[in-house]
Design an enzyme around this catalytic site. Sequence first.
Site, PDB file in Angstrom:
ATOM      1  N   GLY A  39      -8.107   5.465   1.664  1.00 38.61           N
ATOM      2  CA  GLY A  39      -9.047   4.674   2.456  1.00 38.61           C
ATOM      3  C   GLY A  39     -10.242   5.495   2.901  1.00 38.61           C
ATOM      4  N   LYS A  45       0.521   3.770   2.908  1.00 31.23           N
ATOM      5  CA  LYS A  45       1.129   3.328   4.168  1.00 31.23           C
ATOM      6  C   LYS A  45       2.652   3.384   4.085  1.00 31.23           C
ATOM      7  CE  LYS A  45      -2.484   0.134   5.705  1.00 31.23           C
ATOM      8  NZ  LYS A  45      -2.755  -1.280   6.061  1.00 31.23           N
ATOM      9  N   ASN A  56       0.857  -1.182   0.000  1.00 36.43           N
ATOM     10  CA  ASN A  56       0.000   0.000   0.000  1.00 36.43           C
ATOM     11  C   ASN A  56       0.899   1.239   0.000  1.00 36.43           C
ATOM     12  OD1 ASN A  56      -1.436   2.291   1.160  1.00 36.43           O
ATOM     13  ND2 ASN A  56      -3.097   0.870   1.616  1.00 36.43           N
ATOM     14  N   ASP A  71      -1.748  -3.870  10.784  1.00 36.37           N
ATOM     15  CA  ASP A  71      -3.118  -4.149  10.385  1.00 36.37           C
ATOM     16  C   ASP A  71      -3.896  -2.997  10.970  1.00 36.37           C
ATOM     17  OD1 ASP A  71      -4.905  -5.788   8.902  1.00 36.37           O
ATOM     18  OD2 ASP A  71      -5.858  -6.338  10.785  1.00 36.37           O
ATOM     19  N   SER A  72      -4.614  -2.340  10.129  1.00 34.94           N
ATOM     20  CA  SER A  72      -5.314  -1.155  10.585  1.00 34.94           C
ATOM     21  C   SER A  72      -6.671  -1.097   9.935  1.00 34.94           C
ATOM     22  CB  SER A  72      -4.500   0.102  10.261  1.00 34.94           C
ATOM     23  OG  SER A  72      -4.186   0.147   8.890  1.00 34.94           O
TER      24      SER A  72
END
Length: 198
Positions: A153, A12, A9, A69-70
Amino acid sequence: MKIIVATRNAGKVGEFQAMLGRLGYDVESLLDYDTAPETEETGSTFEENAELKSKEAAAYFGHAVLSDDSGLEVDALDGAPGVYSARFAGEDKSDAANNALLLEKLADTPADRRTARFVCALSLAKPSGETLTVRGTMEGQIGFEQKGTNGFGYDPLFLIPSLNQTAAELTKSEKAAISHRGQALKKLEAALTTFLGE
């Protein structure tokens, strides 16, 4: 020292490079490699998924690996989308599809019941399998329309009431100072040197 960030990503990756780069770490990501393990996220929490990814990738690469992980937890949806945030609207759906579904599910929900938080679990693993896992959050609420172009997102829908702006209206540095990922990285930074034995 090199730390590999276990994500493809680009959003990120940019956040991690900015934050870890200032600490003097050489940051690479899965975008820098032709092959890497594709870890199945079978955990029921953000922490479990982050640890699964970091352990598998650290064993594969033989280097320290940081994974996250979000996602988004919306109180009116009993914590959903939660660990399914990236695939809320289905596998291989876009951010736009996820945001549209979120607005649809909250269509009849008044502003005072649209409280939410971004959650980030970070797991740093050594090739030995030893992990350091931390959690950061950013509280806010879900807006009624998308605003801003700086994020990715759910950022255009995530309103930070104290700023009266969405996460997507903030600059990268403004977001990093208060974001869930930024909060988790601050916790990680406090223990990083000891954990890596530097």
